[in-house]
Design a protein around this motif. Structure first.
Motif, PDB file in Angstrom:
ATOM      1  N   PRO A  28       0.823  -1.203   0.000  1.00 54.55           N
ATOM      2  CA  PRO A  28       0.000   0.000   0.000  1.00 54.55           C
ATOM      3  C   PRO A  28       0.866   1.266   0.000  1.00 54.55           C
ATOM      4  O   PRO A  28       2.018   1.237   0.417  1.00 54.55           O
ATOM      5  CB  PRO A  28      -0.799  -0.114   1.288  1.00 54.55           C
ATOM      6  CG  PRO A  28       0.048  -0.921   2.202  1.00 54.55           C
ATOM      7  CD  PRO A  28       0.824  -1.870   1.331  1.00 54.55           C
ATOM      8  N   SER A  29       0.278   2.355  -0.442  1.00 57.63           N
ATOM      9  CA  SER A  29       1.003   3.625  -0.549  1.00 57.63           C
ATOM     10  C   SER A  29       1.187   4.319   0.785  1.00 57.63           C
ATOM     11  O   SER A  29       2.096   5.131   0.943  1.00 57.63           O
ATOM     12  CB  SER A  29       0.275   4.568  -1.509  1.00 57.63           C
ATOM     13  OG  SER A  29       0.300   4.027  -2.809  1.00 57.63           O
ATOM     14  N   VAL A  30       0.309   4.046   1.743  1.00 60.18           N
ATOM     15  CA  VAL A  30       0.392   4.659   3.071  1.00 60.18           C
ATOM     16  C   VAL A  30       0.332   3.559   4.115  1.00 60.18           C
ATOM     17  O   VAL A  30      -0.557   2.701   4.066  1.00 60.18           O
ATOM     18  CB  VAL A  30      -0.764   5.658   3.314  1.00 60.18           C
ATOM     19  CG1 VAL A  30      -0.692   6.243   4.719  1.00 60.18           C
ATOM     20  CG2 VAL A  30      -0.760   6.758   2.275  1.00 60.18           C
ATOM     21  N   THR A  31       1.287   3.571   5.039  1.00 57.90           N
ATOM     22  CA  THR A  31       1.245   2.657   6.184  1.00 57.90           C
ATOM     23  C   THR A  31       1.482   3.459   7.449  1.00 57.90           C
ATOM     24  O   THR A  31       2.072   4.544   7.409  1.00 57.90           O
ATOM     25  CB  THR A  31       2.310   1.544   6.074  1.00 57.90           C
ATOM     26  OG1 THR A  31       3.614   2.148   6.052  1.00 57.90           O
ATOM     27  CG2 THR A  31       2.107   0.694   4.835  1.00 57.90           C
ATOM     28  N   HIS A  32       1.002   2.926   8.569  1.00 57.38           N
ATOM     29  CA  HIS A  32       1.355   3.525   9.859  1.00 57.38           C
ATOM     30  C   HIS A  32       1.491   2.414  10.886  1.00 57.38           C
ATOM     31  O   HIS A  32       0.876   1.356  10.773  1.00 57.38           O
ATOM     32  CB  HIS A  32       0.365   4.601  10.297  1.00 57.38           C
ATOM     33  CG  HIS A  32      -1.055   4.170  10.447  1.00 57.38           C
ATOM     34  ND1 HIS A  32      -1.556   3.638  11.606  1.00 57.38           N
ATOM     35  CD2 HIS A  32      -2.096   4.201   9.576  1.00 57.38           C
ATOM     36  CE1 HIS A  32      -2.837   3.365  11.452  1.00 57.38           C
ATOM     37  NE2 HIS A  32      -3.187   3.691  10.224  1.00 57.38           N
ATOM     38  N   GLU A  33       2.357   2.685  11.864  1.00 61.40           N
ATOM     39  CA  GLU A  33       2.682   1.684  12.878  1.00 61.40           C
ATOM     40  C   GLU A  33       3.078   2.388  14.168  1.00 61.40           C
ATOM     41  O   GLU A  33       3.494   3.547  14.136  1.00 61.40           O
ATOM     42  CB  GLU A  33       3.846   0.811  12.399  1.00 61.40           C
ATOM     43  CG  GLU A  33       5.124   1.611  12.186  1.00 61.40           C
ATOM     44  CD  GLU A  33       6.199   0.865  11.431  1.00 61.40           C
ATOM     45  OE1 GLU A  33       6.001  -0.311  11.119  1.00 61.40           O
ATOM     46  OE2 GLU A  33       7.239   1.481  11.159  1.00 61.40           O
ATOM     47  N   PRO A  34       2.975   1.700  15.311  1.00 61.66           N
ATOM     48  CA  PRO A  34       3.402   2.311  16.566  1.00 61.66           C
ATOM     49  C   PRO A  34       4.910   2.544  16.580  1.00 61.66           C
ATOM     50  O   PRO A  34       5.672   1.778  15.983  1.00 61.66           O
ATOM     51  CB  PRO A  34       3.026   1.275  17.632  1.00 61.66           C
ATOM     52  CG  PRO A  34       2.132   0.290  16.953  1.00 61.66           C
ATOM     53  CD  PRO A  34       2.413   0.359  15.503  1.00 61.66           C
TER      54      PRO A  34
END
Length: 136
Positions: A28-34
Motif C-alpha cells: 500500500p502507498s500509506v502505512t502507519h505503525e506504533p
C-alpha cells in the motif's frame, strides 16, 4: 455480512490541509505503525508484575508518492522547512479513521533513478499524538 471497499479511490489523506492523491507504485502507498509499545509489563522474580502505561506511544507513517508529482514536491517542501505536521486519514464507507498531530518528517526513503523502475518518493513522518478508529 457487508462488503467494505478499501480501494485507493475511497482513501483520503490530508497533510497540513492538502489532500494527497499522487500515489506511487508501492502497495500500500500509506502505512502507519506504533513507535513505542502502549504498555510495558515488568515481571518480578516473586511472581508479581508491574504494568507501565505509556501516555503517548507515538505513531510512524510512511507515505509513498509518485516521483516528480506535485504532492511529492509539497512533502519535500514541508521536510525542507522543518514544518510541524498534522495528518488525517479516512477510508470512506468504513469506520477506519486516523488523526495524528505534533509530527515531523524524520526522513525520506531510498531514491532510485536512472532505470526502468524509479522508486517512489517516500516520506517517513513520526507523531507524538495519535487517535484511531477501526471497524466496519
Amino acid at each position: 455480512m457487508a462488503i467494505h471497499n478499501f480501494s485507493t479511490a475511497d482513501f483520503l489523506i490530508t497533510v497540513n490541509g492538502r489532500d494527497l492523491t499522487n500515489w506511487g507504485t508501492t502497495d500500500p502507498s500509506v502505512t502507519h505503525e506504533p513507535i513505542d509499545q502502549n504498555a510495558d509489563l515488568v515481571r518480578g522474580m516473586g511472581g508479581d508484575a508491574l504494568r507501565l502505561d505509556r501516555i503517548a506511544p507515538g505513531r510512524r507513517y510512511t507515505v509513498n508518492l509518485q516521483p516528480g508529482s506535485q504532492d511529492s514536491a509539497y512533502m519535500q517542501s514541508l521536510m525542507n522547512s522543518k514544518a510541524n505536521i498534522t495528518i488525517t486519514t479516512t477510508q470512506i464507507g468504513t469506520l477506519d479513521k486516523t488523526v495524528a498531530s505534533e509530527g515531523v518528517i524524520v526522513n525520506d526513503g531510498q531514491t532510485g533513478r536512472a532505470g526502468q523502475s524509479p522508486t517512489d518518493d517516500q516520506y517517513i513522518i513520526e507523531f507524538n499524538k495519535f487517535q484511531q478508529t477501526k471497524g466496519g
